[in-house]
Motif scaffolding. Structure first.
Motif, PDB file in Angstrom:
ATOM      1  N   SER A  86      -0.702   3.894  -5.760  1.00  0.00           N
ATOM      2  CA  SER A  86      -1.447   4.654  -6.772  1.00  0.00           C
ATOM      3  C   SER A  86      -1.280   6.161  -6.637  1.00  0.00           C
ATOM      4  O   SER A  86      -2.138   6.923  -7.037  1.00  0.00           O
ATOM      5  N   LYS A  87      -0.162   6.574  -6.050  1.00  0.00           N
ATOM      6  CA  LYS A  87       0.013   8.012  -5.813  1.00  0.00           C
ATOM      7  C   LYS A  87       0.918   8.674  -6.841  1.00  0.00           C
ATOM      8  O   LYS A  87       1.886   8.085  -7.303  1.00  0.00           O
ATOM      9  N   PHE A  88       0.587   9.927  -7.123  1.00  0.00           N
ATOM     10  CA  PHE A  88       1.497  10.768  -7.883  1.00  0.00           C
ATOM     11  C   PHE A  88       2.603  11.213  -6.917  1.00  0.00           C
ATOM     12  O   PHE A  88       2.365  11.320  -5.710  1.00  0.00           O
ATOM     13  N   ILE A  89       3.782  11.500  -7.441  1.00  0.00           N
ATOM     14  CA  ILE A  89       4.876  11.931  -6.563  1.00  0.00           C
ATOM     15  C   ILE A  89       5.333  13.345  -6.896  1.00  0.00           C
ATOM     16  O   ILE A  89       5.476  14.172  -6.010  1.00  0.00           O
ATOM     17  N   SER A  90       5.565  13.621  -8.167  1.00  0.00           N
ATOM     18  CA  SER A  90       5.958  14.988  -8.513  1.00  0.00           C
ATOM     19  C   SER A  90       5.732  15.238  -9.994  1.00  0.00           C
ATOM     20  O   SER A  90       5.667  14.308 -10.796  1.00  0.00           O
ATOM     21  N   PHE A  91       5.605  16.527 -10.328  1.00  0.00           N
ATOM     22  CA  PHE A  91       5.503  16.901 -11.737  1.00  0.00           C
ATOM     23  C   PHE A  91       6.326  18.162 -11.978  1.00  0.00           C
ATOM     24  O   PHE A  91       6.096  19.192 -11.355  1.00  0.00           O
ATOM     25  N   GLU A 114       3.822   6.477  -8.496  1.00  0.00           N
ATOM     26  CA  GLU A 114       4.021   5.122  -7.976  1.00  0.00           C
ATOM     27  C   GLU A 114       3.673   4.073  -9.032  1.00  0.00           C
ATOM     28  O   GLU A 114       2.945   4.337 -10.004  1.00  0.00           O
ATOM     29  N   TYR A 155       0.805  -1.225   0.000  1.00  0.00           N
ATOM     30  CA  TYR A 155       0.000   0.000   0.000  1.00  0.00           C
ATOM     31  C   TYR A 155       0.836   1.272   0.000  1.00  0.00           C
ATOM     32  O   TYR A 155       0.391   2.314  -0.452  1.00  0.00           O
ATOM     33  N   TRP A 156       2.052   1.182   0.574  1.00  0.00           N
ATOM     34  CA  TRP A 156       2.880   2.392   0.733  1.00  0.00           C
ATOM     35  C   TRP A 156       4.273   2.118   0.183  1.00  0.00           C
ATOM     36  O   TRP A 156       4.864   1.091   0.495  1.00  0.00           O
ATOM     37  N   ARG A 157       4.812   3.068  -0.574  1.00  0.00           N
ATOM     38  CA  ARG A 157       6.112   2.815  -1.218  1.00  0.00           C
ATOM     39  C   ARG A 157       7.250   2.760  -0.204  1.00  0.00           C
ATOM     40  O   ARG A 157       8.310   2.239  -0.507  1.00  0.00           O
ATOM     41  N   ASN A 158       7.025   3.314   0.981  1.00  0.00           N
ATOM     42  CA  ASN A 158       8.073   3.236   1.997  1.00  0.00           C
ATOM     43  C   ASN A 158       7.884   2.063   2.946  1.00  0.00           C
ATOM     44  O   ASN A 158       8.582   1.942   3.935  1.00  0.00           O
ATOM     45  N   GLU A 159       6.898   1.234   2.662  1.00  0.00           N
ATOM     46  CA  GLU A 159       6.659   0.075   3.523  1.00  0.00           C
ATOM     47  C   GLU A 159       6.661  -1.206   2.702  1.00  0.00           C
ATOM     48  O   GLU A 159       5.778  -2.049   2.838  1.00  0.00           O
ATOM     49  N   PHE A 173      -6.155  13.300 -15.140  1.00  0.00           N
ATOM     50  CA  PHE A 173      -5.650  14.496 -14.492  1.00  0.00           C
ATOM     51  C   PHE A 173      -4.949  15.430 -15.476  1.00  0.00           C
ATOM     52  O   PHE A 173      -5.150  16.644 -15.442  1.00  0.00           O
ATOM     53  N   ARG A 200       3.908   7.798   5.452  1.00  0.00           N
ATOM     54  CA  ARG A 200       2.616   7.798   4.753  1.00  0.00           C
ATOM     55  C   ARG A 200       2.153   9.232   4.490  1.00  0.00           C
ATOM     56  O   ARG A 200       1.641   9.553   3.419  1.00  0.00           O
ATOM     57  N   ARG A 245      -5.096  19.621 -18.412  1.00  0.00           N
ATOM     58  CA  ARG A 245      -4.032  20.601 -18.147  1.00  0.00           C
ATOM     59  C   ARG A 245      -3.036  20.690 -19.306  1.00  0.00           C
ATOM     60  O   ARG A 245      -1.980  21.303 -19.182  1.00  0.00           O
ATOM     61  N   ASP A 260       2.897  14.547  -1.069  1.00  0.00           N
ATOM     62  CA  ASP A 260       3.493  14.632  -2.409  1.00  0.00           C
ATOM     63  C   ASP A 260       2.441  14.404  -3.493  1.00  0.00           C
ATOM     64  O   ASP A 260       2.453  15.065  -4.533  1.00  0.00           O
ATOM     65  N   ASP A 261       1.553  13.459  -3.245  1.00  0.00           N
ATOM     66  CA  ASP A 261       0.497  13.159  -4.212  1.00  0.00           C
ATOM     67  C   ASP A 261      -0.352  14.406  -4.462  1.00  0.00           C
ATOM     68  O   ASP A 261      -0.619  14.781  -5.601  1.00  0.00           O
ATOM     69  N   PRO A 292      -7.955  -0.262   2.208  1.00  0.00           N
ATOM     70  CA  PRO A 292      -7.067  -1.227   2.878  1.00  0.00           C
ATOM     71  C   PRO A 292      -7.686  -1.795   4.160  1.00  0.00           C
ATOM     72  O   PRO A 292      -7.412  -2.935   4.534  1.00  0.00           O
ATOM     73  N   GLU A 335       6.858  20.819 -14.377  1.00  0.00           N
ATOM     74  CA  GLU A 335       6.113  21.378 -15.508  1.00  0.00           C
ATOM     75  C   GLU A 335       7.033  21.885 -16.624  1.00  0.00           C
ATOM     76  O   GLU A 335       6.665  21.843 -17.789  1.00  0.00           O
ATOM     77  N   LEU A 354       0.368  17.625  -3.679  1.00  0.00           N
ATOM     78  CA  LEU A 354       1.116  18.785  -4.189  1.00  0.00           C
ATOM     79  C   LEU A 354       1.565  18.610  -5.637  1.00  0.00           C
ATOM     80  O   LEU A 354       1.813  19.590  -6.331  1.00  0.00           O
ATOM     81  N   SER A 355       1.674  17.350  -6.110  1.00  0.00           N
ATOM     82  CA  SER A 355       2.022  17.193  -7.520  1.00  0.00           C
ATOM     83  C   SER A 355       0.810  17.469  -8.405  1.00  0.00           C
ATOM     84  O   SER A 355       0.940  17.612  -9.610  1.00  0.00           O
ATOM     85  N   ARG A 356      -0.365  17.547  -7.780  1.00  0.00           N
ATOM     86  CA  ARG A 356      -1.579  17.843  -8.558  1.00  0.00           C
ATOM     87  C   ARG A 356      -2.024  19.301  -8.424  1.00  0.00           C
ATOM     88  O   ARG A 356      -2.458  19.919  -9.402  1.00  0.00           O
ATOM     89  N   ALA A 392       3.886  10.687   1.577  1.00  0.00           N
ATOM     90  CA  ALA A 392       3.361  10.163   0.307  1.00  0.00           C
ATOM     91  C   ALA A 392       2.048  10.863  -0.059  1.00  0.00           C
ATOM     92  O   ALA A 392       1.830  11.217  -1.227  1.00  0.00           O
TER      93      ALA A 392
END
Lengths: 441, 245
Positions: free
Chosen positions: A66-71, A81, A24-28, A92, B37, A96, B43-44, B187, A73, B46-48, B40
């Motif tokens: 399923s999270k975005f991390i950065s963009f 992820e 569920y979490w990229r750090n876990e 999304f 968490r 834009r 970041d999700d 979850p 531009e 703020l990237s939007r 994460a």
């Protein structure tokens, strides 16, 4: 989770894992070295054959990553992820002004799957495959290492993972380039062709001026109509040049039950109607990206229309040279077999090289043909197509495959022994075990 | 631009609500028990969307830090306009009913900590004479059932508490929103077999966003649960007690 839900898109073969572990979490990320059986990442299960299956092994379900991390531009650099779908990126970003640099024919795949299969789309002739636009990703190995892979760091793993069928470790995030788009719409043209030669003539002139091209072929046609079809080509529609329609408000339909709705009768009728639906030789439309790229996504679970026994997609690429004869020969075999295909797609690949070590796309002509799984009869028939592909120097696409022989795979992809060095020792798949079986001469 | 604190911000439902507020440009103070968490989630978002987000790691069971949390949020954002309390756990009924310490722990998480946080928020908003307190309770709190009554009773406690709080706060112009989701595909429910009654977190998260904007008293999410629970509540106890629910 219900283990029976973890099938491949073609629903053949029916291999079940022993267990499924969701992240569920990229750090876990759990210790990937601790699992009692071989592991394989799995997200949305859109690979057709057994490359996303791991019989008696363990699947690591990444669809909740399923999270975005950065963009960024300025450079169009997007990081997200592993389990993020192309659909959620389009939802999304298109409003834009950004589009995917490369997209295959379904948007319901994960970005990590796009990397692992180095997927291609309608713009391969000018943009290459998905892997050509990937700048970086993180790979978690069973040793516990978290490696950033790019053209600068861990370069060999970068190359092995692109097109590496999920075997080199667990991708947690991917960074890749998006491209600016002027609208959500495409200026599209459809042109009928009446034989294989005409397809190539139209293709030669279309690829020069159209970013996106693909053709549908009527594989039930034979004789003088052999190789007839409809050539689709398009470019992003600029609002200054085209009247942009209002956004369609379509609701997804889902194929409701397992039914062998697709049989030789319905396929013949469909192909005939589809070809004749278009009255003029050339038609022009401005269409939304959904019908342009993803016509089949409009019906979720359309794979169920093939019934419980599932279906196989046969996709190969043959190099330029005697490609016309090869395509004609394949079409002759298919139309003569009575095992006609609902959807047959024809497209030429360009020469942009992907970093992927085991990637499928290469300069030549690719064709994808769907067959209802009808037991040995279907498998025997596909073996006869194999020999045509083999003789013309072509290869078969692992992401679609459920049955090519170990011998063929090892001839098609001689670099597999080099690739094998980069496989994570804890990872494996049903596909990989099948195609790397020892060959007895 | 509003300032909103979300407790339990890494939960699948709260993330969806947070995204909608961020889209509107609201500033967020996100609290959860794991900083990784929270990063994460931040970041999700703020990237939007371009907005300001602060994150804060805290366990709901640290009762004596609740006041400090509010002070910190008010100081960082320069005030608060709304609070969403969204944390919780779904215990295994059979295992929990056999272990007294687990019952107490579940009550502390799903009821006591919620009441504590909502009370602090209420005292702040009452002085301000405006604001919104939204809390995720559950349809499970509407009637006790043998399969889920420890979780249900904790949520029922929250629902009753919020009824009283709403009655008090209405006079100060503060809205108290009781959110009652049905089963949601998150979850928290990953181990349960799915039925058509399961809703997507996006649907419920949007429902919370709308209910908070309108200051609605009770929001069943999705709305069909209002009817389902109405029927369940109507069953006479002498029949209900014999049912296997």
């Amino acid at each position: 989770m219900i283990i029976g839900d973890y099938e491949s898109w073609g629903r053949y073969p029916k291999y079940k894992p022993n267990d499924v572990f969701s992240v569920y979490w990229r750090n876990e990320i759990p210790d990937l070295g601790k699992f009692p059986n071989k592991i394989l990442p799995y997200a949305w299960g859109k690979s057709y054959g057994d490359s996303c299956l791991n019989e008696n092994g363990i699947l690591i379900d990444t669809k909740n990553l399923s999270k975005f991390i950065s963009f960024d531009e300025e450079n169009g650099l997007f990081r997200c992820e592993a389990g993020v779908t192309l659909a959620s990126i389009l939802d999304f970003f298109v409003p834009r002004g950004w589009f995917l640099s490369v997209t295959p024919g379904t948007k319901f795949i994960s970005v990590a799957g796009a990397v692992a299969n180095d997927v291609h789309g309608k713009n391969h002739h000018n943009s290459g495959s998905f892997g050509c636009h990937v700048t970086k990703f993180e790979l978690v190995r069973s040793s516990g290492e978290r490696l950033i892979c790019s053209n600068e760091e861990n370069t060999e793993l970068f190359k092995a993972t692109i097109g590496g069928l999920g075997l080199t470790g667990l991708i947690t995030w991917v960074e890749f380039k998006l491209k600016p788009c002027p609208s959500a719409f495409f200026a599209m043209e459809s042109e009928k062709f009446y034989n294989v030669d005409e397809f190539f003539d139209i293709n030669d002139k279309s690829e020069k001026t159209f970013d996106y091209t693909v053709s549908w072929v009527d594989c039930t046609a034979s004789g003088s109509s052999l190789g007839r079809g409809i050539y689709n080509r398009g470019n992003h529609a600029h609002p200054e040049e085209y009247e942009i329609p209002k956004l369609p408000n379509q609701k997804l339909k889902s194929f409701p039950f397992d039914a062998a709705f697709i049989n030789s009768f319905s396929v013949n009728v469909f192909n005939m109607l589809y070809f004749n639906k278009q009255i003029n030789r050339i038609e022009k439309n401005v269409v939304h990206y959904d019908p342009f790229f993803y016509p089949l996504d409009a019906v979720l679970h359309w794979n169920k229309a093939y019934g419980k026994q599932g279906f196989l997609q046969y996709q190969f690429v043959v190099p330029f040279g005697n490609e016309k004869d090869t395509i004609r020969e394949i079409l002759k075999q298919v139309s003569g077999s009575g095992m006609s295909s609902f959807l047959t797609v024809l497209k030429t690949f360009g020469d942009m090289k992907s970093p992927g070590m085991l990637s499928f796309p290469r300069p030549g002509v690719t064709m994808a043909i769907d067959f209802r799984m009808n037991g040995d009869k279907t498998l025997k028939f596909l073996e006869s197509l194999d020999s045509i592909v083999r003789e013309s120097g072509g290869v078969i696409y692992p992401a679609k495959d459920a049955r090519m022989s170990a011998e063929d795979f090892q001839k098609f992809y001689p670099q597999w022994t080099e690739f094998e060095k980069y496989i994570d020792p804890a990872f494996s798949s049903s596909f990989w075990r099948r195609v790397t079986k020892k060959i007895n001469n | 631009m509003k300032k909103i604190m979300i407790f339990g911000a890494a939960s699948a439902i709260a993330q969806e609500t947070a995204k909608l507020f961020a889209r509107d440009g609201e500033n967020l103070f996100l609290v959860d028990m794991n900083i990784g968490r929270l990063e994460a989630v931040r970041d999700d978002i703020l990237s939007r969307f371009k907005t300001k987000i602060e994150i804060y790691e805290m366990n709901a069971l640290d009762f004596d830090k609740h006041q400090e949390l509010f002070d910190k949020a008010i100081q960082t954002l320069g005030g608060l306009d709304a609070v969403l309390i969204a944390h919780g756990t779904l215990p295994d009924q059979i295992k929990t009913q056999e272990a007294q310490e687990m019952i107490i722990r579940e009550f502390n998480i799903n009821c006591v900590s919620v009441i504590s946080l909502a009370s602090i928020a209420a005292n702040y908003f009452e002085k301000k004479k405006e604001g919104c307190i939204a809390v995720i309770s559950s349809v499970a709190g509407d009637r006790g059932r043998q399969s889920n009554y420890i979780y249900g009773a904790a949520k029922g406690g929250v629902t009753t508490f919020l009824q009283g709080l709403r009655n008090r706060m209405t006079h100060s112009g503060v809205s108290v929103v009781t959110i009652k989701p049905g089963m949601v595909d998150t979850p928290m429910t990953a181990h349960l077999p799915k039925s058509p009654l399961f809703a997507k977190p996006g649907v419920v998260g949007k429902g919370i966003y709308k209910a908070m904007l309108s200051g609605k008293a009770v929001a069943y999410l999705p709305g069909y649960w209002r009817l389902i629970m109405f029927i369940i509540k109507m069953i006479p106890e002498w029949i209900f007690k014999k049912m296997k629910l």
